[in-house]
Design a protein around this motif. Structure first.
Motif, PDB file in Angstrom:
ATOM      1  N   VAL A   1      31.588  22.326  13.183  1.00  0.00           N
ATOM      2  CA  VAL A   1      31.836  23.704  12.720  1.00  0.00           C
ATOM      3  C   VAL A   1      32.668  23.677  11.440  1.00  0.00           C
ATOM      4  O   VAL A   1      32.393  24.408  10.477  1.00  0.00           O
ATOM      5  CB  VAL A   1      32.546  24.524  13.820  1.00  0.00           C
ATOM      6  CG1 VAL A   1      33.000  25.880  13.276  1.00  0.00           C
ATOM      7  CG2 VAL A   1      31.638  24.698  15.024  1.00  0.00           C
ATOM      8  N   LEU A   2      33.699  22.818  11.412  1.00  0.00           N
ATOM      9  CA  LEU A   2      34.539  22.700  10.224  1.00  0.00           C
ATOM     10  C   LEU A   2      33.731  22.192   9.035  1.00  0.00           C
ATOM     11  O   LEU A   2      33.866  22.710   7.913  1.00  0.00           O
ATOM     12  CB  LEU A   2      35.701  21.748  10.507  1.00  0.00           C
ATOM     13  CG  LEU A   2      36.645  21.459   9.340  1.00  0.00           C
ATOM     14  CD1 LEU A   2      37.336  22.734   8.872  1.00  0.00           C
ATOM     15  CD2 LEU A   2      37.677  20.407   9.737  1.00  0.00           C
ATOM     16  N   ALA A   3      32.874  21.210   9.272  1.00  0.00           N
ATOM     17  CA  ALA A   3      32.045  20.666   8.189  1.00  0.00           C
ATOM     18  C   ALA A   3      31.134  21.743   7.610  1.00  0.00           C
ATOM     19  O   ALA A   3      30.967  21.847   6.385  1.00  0.00           O
ATOM     20  CB  ALA A   3      31.224  19.485   8.701  1.00  0.00           C
ATOM     21  N   ALA A   4      30.544  22.561   8.475  1.00  0.00           N
ATOM     22  CA  ALA A   4      29.668  23.637   7.999  1.00  0.00           C
ATOM     23  C   ALA A   4      30.446  24.634   7.143  1.00  0.00           C
ATOM     24  O   ALA A   4      29.951  25.108   6.104  1.00  0.00           O
ATOM     25  CB  ALA A   4      29.030  24.344   9.187  1.00  0.00           C
ATOM     26  N   SER A   5      31.679  24.941   7.546  1.00  0.00           N
ATOM     27  CA  SER A   5      32.505  25.872   6.777  1.00  0.00           C
ATOM     28  C   SER A   5      32.831  25.297   5.402  1.00  0.00           C
ATOM     29  O   SER A   5      32.800  26.017   4.389  1.00  0.00           O
ATOM     30  CB  SER A   5      33.791  26.170   7.544  1.00  0.00           C
ATOM     31  OG  SER A   5      34.627  27.042   6.807  1.00  0.00           O
ATOM     32  N   ILE A   6      33.144  23.995   5.360  1.00  0.00           N
ATOM     33  CA  ILE A   6      33.465  23.353   4.073  1.00  0.00           C
ATOM     34  C   ILE A   6      32.244  23.341   3.166  1.00  0.00           C
ATOM     35  O   ILE A   6      32.343  23.636   1.966  1.00  0.00           O
ATOM     36  CB  ILE A   6      33.990  21.935   4.311  1.00  0.00           C
ATOM     37  CG1 ILE A   6      35.340  21.966   5.036  1.00  0.00           C
ATOM     38  CG2 ILE A   6      34.123  21.176   2.980  1.00  0.00           C
ATOM     39  CD1 ILE A   6      35.858  20.606   5.430  1.00  0.00           C
ATOM     40  N   ARG A   7      31.080  23.035   3.716  1.00  0.00           N
ATOM     41  CA  ARG A   7      29.858  23.021   2.896  1.00  0.00           C
ATOM     42  C   ARG A   7      29.603  24.398   2.294  1.00  0.00           C
ATOM     43  O   ARG A   7      29.257  24.522   1.104  1.00  0.00           O
ATOM     44  CB  ARG A   7      28.661  22.605   3.759  1.00  0.00           C
ATOM     45  CG  ARG A   7      28.671  21.161   4.209  1.00  0.00           C
ATOM     46  CD  ARG A   7      27.360  20.816   4.900  1.00  0.00           C
ATOM     47  NE  ARG A   7      27.511  19.616   5.717  1.00  0.00           N
ATOM     48  CZ  ARG A   7      27.548  19.610   7.052  1.00  0.00           C
ATOM     49  NH1 ARG A   7      27.436  20.757   7.720  1.00  0.00           N
ATOM     50  NH2 ARG A   7      27.695  18.471   7.700  1.00  0.00           N
ATOM     51  N   GLU A   8      29.775  25.426   3.094  1.00  0.00           N
ATOM     52  CA  GLU A   8      29.552  26.786   2.595  1.00  0.00           C
ATOM     53  C   GLU A   8      30.560  27.149   1.515  1.00  0.00           C
ATOM     54  O   GLU A   8      30.207  27.796   0.515  1.00  0.00           O
ATOM     55  CB  GLU A   8      29.630  27.780   3.755  1.00  0.00           C
ATOM     56  CG  GLU A   8      28.481  27.661   4.741  1.00  0.00           C
ATOM     57  CD  GLU A   8      28.667  28.544   5.959  1.00  0.00           C
ATOM     58  OE1 GLU A   8      29.661  29.309   5.987  1.00  0.00           O
ATOM     59  OE2 GLU A   8      27.836  28.460   6.887  1.00  0.00           O
ATOM     60  N   ALA A   9      31.817  26.739   1.696  1.00  0.00           N
ATOM     61  CA  ALA A   9      32.848  27.027   0.695  1.00  0.00           C
ATOM     62  C   ALA A   9      32.513  26.348  -0.626  1.00  0.00           C
ATOM     63  O   ALA A   9      32.650  26.945  -1.702  1.00  0.00           O
ATOM     64  CB  ALA A   9      34.211  26.564   1.193  1.00  0.00           C
ATOM     65  N   VAL A  10      32.065  25.104  -0.563  1.00  0.00           N
ATOM     66  CA  VAL A  10      31.710  24.364  -1.781  1.00  0.00           C
ATOM     67  C   VAL A  10      30.503  25.006  -2.454  1.00  0.00           C
ATOM     68  O   VAL A  10      30.482  25.206  -3.678  1.00  0.00           O
ATOM     69  CB  VAL A  10      31.432  22.888  -1.445  1.00  0.00           C
ATOM     70  CG1 VAL A  10      30.848  22.159  -2.656  1.00  0.00           C
ATOM     71  CG2 VAL A  10      32.703  22.195  -0.977  1.00  0.00           C
ATOM     72  N   ALA A  11      29.483  25.349  -1.660  1.00  0.00           N
ATOM     73  CA  ALA A  11      28.271  25.944  -2.228  1.00  0.00           C
ATOM     74  C   ALA A  11      28.562  27.305  -2.860  1.00  0.00           C
ATOM     75  O   ALA A  11      28.067  27.616  -3.955  1.00  0.00           O
ATOM     76  CB  ALA A  11      27.206  26.076  -1.138  1.00  0.00           C
ATOM     77  N   ASP A  12      29.386  28.120  -2.209  1.00  0.00           N
ATOM     78  CA  ASP A  12      29.667  29.463  -2.723  1.00  0.00           C
ATOM     79  C   ASP A  12      30.558  29.432  -3.959  1.00  0.00           C
ATOM     80  O   ASP A  12      30.499  30.329  -4.802  1.00  0.00           O
ATOM     81  CB  ASP A  12      30.345  30.303  -1.637  1.00  0.00           C
ATOM     82  CG  ASP A  12      29.414  30.629  -0.491  1.00  0.00           C
ATOM     83  OD1 ASP A  12      28.194  30.427  -0.655  1.00  0.00           O
ATOM     84  OD2 ASP A  12      29.894  31.081   0.558  1.00  0.00           O
ATOM     85  N   SER A  13      31.391  28.396  -4.074  1.00  0.00           N
ATOM     86  CA  SER A  13      32.333  28.350  -5.195  1.00  0.00           C
ATOM     87  C   SER A  13      31.687  27.931  -6.498  1.00  0.00           C
ATOM     88  O   SER A  13      32.208  28.216  -7.571  1.00  0.00           O
ATOM     89  CB  SER A  13      33.467  27.365  -4.872  1.00  0.00           C
ATOM     90  OG  SER A  13      32.986  26.039  -4.901  1.00  0.00           O
ATOM     91  N   GLY A  14      30.532  27.257  -6.410  1.00  0.00           N
ATOM     92  CA  GLY A  14      29.933  26.703  -7.624  1.00  0.00           C
ATOM     93  C   GLY A  14      30.916  25.801  -8.341  1.00  0.00           C
ATOM     94  O   GLY A  14      31.062  25.842  -9.552  1.00  0.00           O
TER      95      GLY A  14
END
Length: 317
Positions: free
Chosen positions: A296-309
């Motif tokens: 769950v934490l990994a998925a949150s980090i991936r989304e944060a990285v993708a959304d931040s550009g």
């Protein structure tokens, strides 16, 4: 009290968890100052906890010399047992948290220095918003140290470059990021650099212990290039050395904006495809009952990285 053998009929008091943690750290480091630093407590407090443990057990556990600490035969046995007891206590806490829901309570995270200052500002606000009951404790250290702390049970999860060359660690891929070539302004290099161009350049690296150094060396070895003999203790210093004309270096995409804006007399060159890259991920003990939480934490980090550009050369898993 004479801490020798226990008189017949005398009951042994049960050690406290704090005493066992203090003694376990001392048994690992064999030095009061280093053990106290590892536990983030004062040296007198650590010494008092060990002395209290000795008194409660009625025997000497350590032999104190002027320079180091040695374990007595009883101390060796207590150290082995303490490690098992503390590991089981941690598992008990983890099992309870797993029932309560994902990412609740304390989470001890280790992060390598070439990731922490660039990724954490992107990730932590999102994690705090998504998991308000999570109590994060972050420690920044080199790869070898955080992996050792993870396996010893003093960290729950680590954020580092993959693969982890240690058994017992499960990996979750977060993202891949390209390396860019950073050179002094006016340096005669093509805008899209081939890897083979490294053969003609002085590539300076971080010092030993940084996984980024090993990754850069691998890129150089692939094309038969040799690194220069100048090393730095941090990416910031490394980039400043490049600005001073001592050579060129490889910098991961997530660190480019932060580090190059401090040295305007630099130029960033991208590599021709396929560019060299590194893979960043989460690592946790393969025996941990919190595997689902870390996914769950990994998925949150991936989304944060993708959304931040955060950078053009970053690709989430």
């Amino acid at each position: 009290m004479n801490l020798g053998t226990i008189p017949a009929g005398m009951a042994i008091n049960r050690p406290t968890v704090a005493q066992l943690r203090a003694f376990s750290a001392l048994a690992e480091h064999l030095h009061f100052r280093d053990a106290a630093a590892a536990l983030r407590m004062s040296q007198p407090a650590l010494s008092a906890a060990v002395a209290a443990l000795e008194e409660s057990l009625g025997t000497r556990l350590v032999e104190r010399t002027t320079r180091r600490v040695l374990l007595t035969p009883a101390g060796e046995r207590v150290a082995r047992r303490a490690e098992v007891v503390l590991a089981e206590l941690d598992r008990l806490v983890d099992d309870v948290r797993a029932v309560q829901g994902p990412l609740v309570g304390q989470l001890r995270v280790g992060v390598i220095p070439t990731v922490a200052p660039y990724l954490l500002p992107v990730v932590l606000p999102r994690v705090a918003k998504e998991f308000p009951s999570l109590e994060l404790s972050v420690r920044e250290e080199k790869t070898g140290h955080i992996v050792a702390e993870l396996l010893a049970g003093r960290l729950d999860v680590v954020l580092l470059a993959l693969p982890v060359a240690t058994a017992g660690v499960t990996e979750l891929v977060l993202y891949d990021e390209d390396f860019a070539l950073v050179a002094p302004a006016g340096f005669q290099v093509e805008d899209e650099v081939s890897r083979e161009a490294l053969n003609d350049l002085d590539v300076i690296l971080l010092n030993e212990g940084h996984c980024l150094r090993d990754q850069a060396l691998d890129v150089c070895r692939d094309v038969g290039a040799r690194a220069a003999a100048t090393y730095a203790t941090s990416l910031a210093t490394l980039v400043q050395l490049v600005a001073g004309g001592l050579g060129v270096t490889l910098v991961p995409e997530t660190a480019l904006e932060v580090e190059t804006r401090r040295a305007p007399d630099l130029r960033v060159h991208r590599f021709a495809a396929p560019a060299p890259f590194r893979r960043i991920g989460l690592g946790f003990r393969s025996t941990s009952p919190r595997a689902h939480e870390f996914e769950v934490l990994a998925a949150s980090i991936r989304e944060a990285v993708a959304d931040s550009g955060v950078a053009p050369g970053v690709r989430t898993a």
